[in-house]
Design a protein around this motif. Sequence first.
Motif, mmCIF file in Angstrom:
data_model
loop_
_atom_site.group_PDB
_atom_site.id
_atom_site.type_symbol
_atom_site.label_atom_id
_atom_site.label_comp_id
_atom_site.label_asym_id
_atom_site.label_seq_id
_atom_site.Cartn_x
_atom_site.Cartn_y
_atom_site.Cartn_z
ATOM 1 N N UNK A 43 -51.891 -75.655 -51.204
ATOM 2 C CA UNK A 43 -52.474 -76.635 -50.295
ATOM 3 C C UNK A 43 -53.791 -76.132 -49.714
ATOM 4 N N UNK A 44 -53.853 -74.853 -49.400
ATOM 5 C CA UNK A 44 -55.095 -74.278 -48.886
ATOM 6 C C UNK A 44 -56.199 -74.359 -49.929
ATOM 7 N N UNK A 45 -55.860 -74.104 -51.173
ATOM 8 C CA UNK A 45 -56.863 -74.196 -52.250
ATOM 9 C C UNK A 45 -57.345 -75.637 -52.415
ATOM 10 N N UNK A 46 -56.420 -76.579 -52.335
ATOM 11 C CA UNK A 46 -56.808 -77.983 -52.447
ATOM 12 C C UNK A 46 -57.737 -78.387 -51.296
ATOM 13 N N UNK A 47 -57.395 -77.937 -50.097
ATOM 14 C CA UNK A 47 -58.222 -78.273 -48.939
ATOM 15 C C UNK A 47 -59.597 -77.645 -49.052
ATOM 16 N N UNK A 48 -59.650 -76.416 -49.565
ATOM 17 C CA UNK A 48 -60.930 -75.716 -49.688
ATOM 18 C C UNK A 48 -61.864 -76.386 -50.680
ATOM 19 N N UNK A 49 -61.317 -77.217 -51.557
ATOM 20 C CA UNK A 49 -62.156 -77.933 -52.523
ATOM 21 C C UNK A 49 -62.895 -79.104 -51.881
ATOM 22 N N UNK A 50 -62.421 -79.567 -50.721
ATOM 23 C CA UNK A 50 -63.023 -80.762 -50.115
ATOM 24 C C UNK A 50 -63.596 -80.521 -48.725
ATOM 25 N N UNK A 51 -63.318 -79.343 -48.130
ATOM 26 C CA UNK A 51 -63.825 -79.086 -46.783
ATOM 27 C C UNK A 51 -63.910 -77.590 -46.549
ATOM 28 N N UNK A 52 -64.452 -77.199 -45.401
ATOM 29 C CA UNK A 52 -64.544 -75.785 -45.039
ATOM 30 C C UNK A 52 -63.198 -75.312 -44.493
ATOM 31 N N UNK A 53 -62.681 -74.257 -45.100
ATOM 32 C CA UNK A 53 -61.414 -73.676 -44.692
ATOM 33 C C UNK A 53 -61.634 -72.204 -44.378
ATOM 34 N N UNK A 54 -61.260 -71.785 -43.199
ATOM 35 C CA UNK A 54 -61.363 -70.383 -42.818
ATOM 36 C C UNK A 54 -59.987 -69.811 -42.531
ATOM 37 N N UNK A 55 -59.715 -68.624 -43.058
ATOM 38 C CA UNK A 55 -58.436 -67.965 -42.807
ATOM 39 C C UNK A 55 -58.695 -66.542 -42.346
ATOM 40 N N UNK A 56 -57.984 -66.129 -41.319
ATOM 41 C CA UNK A 56 -58.014 -64.739 -40.871
ATOM 42 C C UNK A 56 -56.600 -64.279 -40.579
ATOM 43 N N UNK A 57 -56.352 -63.008 -40.836
ATOM 44 C CA UNK A 57 -55.111 -62.390 -40.395
ATOM 45 C C UNK A 57 -55.434 -61.448 -39.246
ATOM 46 N N UNK A 58 -54.469 -61.235 -38.382
ATOM 47 C CA UNK A 58 -54.659 -60.381 -37.220
ATOM 48 C C UNK A 58 -53.980 -59.039 -37.462
ATOM 49 N N UNK A 59 -54.772 -57.971 -37.482
ATOM 50 C CA UNK A 59 -54.261 -56.609 -37.664
ATOM 51 C C UNK A 59 -55.073 -55.697 -36.748
ATOM 52 N N UNK A 60 -54.475 -55.269 -35.654
ATOM 53 C CA UNK A 60 -55.198 -54.444 -34.704
ATOM 54 C C UNK A 60 -55.120 -52.963 -34.987
ATOM 55 N N UNK A 61 -54.120 -52.557 -35.781
ATOM 56 C CA UNK A 61 -53.882 -51.146 -36.049
ATOM 57 C C UNK A 61 -52.923 -51.048 -37.221
#
Length: 348
Positions: A167-185
């Motif tokens: 679904x993320x790949x499909x969305x990225x084909x039609x709009x701007x999609x940003x993903x981040x993971x949170x890792x502090x240490x």
Amino acid sequence: MRWDGLSGDGASTPPALFGTDVVTRTFDTPEFRGITFHEVRARSIVNRVPGASRMPFEWTVNPYRGCTHACVYCFARKTHSYLDLDTSIGFDSQIVVKVNAPELLRRQLGSRRWQGEHIAMGTNVDCYQRAEGRYRLMPGIIEALRDYANPFSILTKGTLILRDLDLLRQAAEVTDVGVSVSVGFTDPDLWRTVEPGTPSPERRLAVCRVLAGHGIPCGVLMAPVIPYLGDSPGQLRDTVRAIAAAGATSVTPLVLHLRPGAREWFMEWLRHHHPHLVRRYEVLYADGAYAPTWYQRRITRQVHELAAEYGIGPPRASEAPASGTRGIRAPAPDTDPAPDGPTQLALL
């Protein structure tokens, strides 16, 4: 809290601010033991960020309240007090589920009042916490954003996001999609005590690697950097090195901050696990929720220098959590009369 509840099934009466029609469920299964879910029907799902906020986005979607990640520093804890719920163990175990979030979002995206502005997710509590494995709200949410080509970003500590990779790949084909993971240490002992309900830092970075391998750039929010426990030069280097090895497109450091609600719970944890640091924290955070500017600048400089050394560039505009709003400022859509409270990056 003014939500329309689901029809009850004989459950006990929930806290007053919920009303009496909320469905309250508990599941005696290993993954959910000790957790209570309050299923509600929200009146609005797109929330406007307060104008005074320093967040670089204007609109958020939060399908859950409360979080089983149980991070001792999570400043979304305060929002549970708006529901007359406990901000300590209650925040970790009393989870509000907005069961109609996907259909409600689709309706709001289709409104003539909505101008297609950027929507950030994972900014209050994690939308890919364990509850998502049961309720599966995010596929419908992403589908709605995809169908309306609405730009969005996701910040998470959860590995469940990989379930929605297609679904993320499909969305990225039609709009701007940003993903981040949170890792502090990456310190395993620190992780086990301070983030007991989360996947390990290594598993989160594996998510970053998988996403990048499927053409979805993934940044890392290096948060929180925890003073005296995760901020030594060696620890910072180990974390940035691991982030680079995971193929992250960027790394954004953020130092721990302790707002009311989170501060009390964190300090209680500190007294139990690291009593020798209590006085140092009282001095460092004597002026409020944030560490002194000199300290924040020092950490930021060190992380940026390490990022450059390991070949990680600065965050891109489309990456969470530094995603800017897009489009024309629209009138506020119909909002919940009792919104989620001040929107913050609650994964910090």
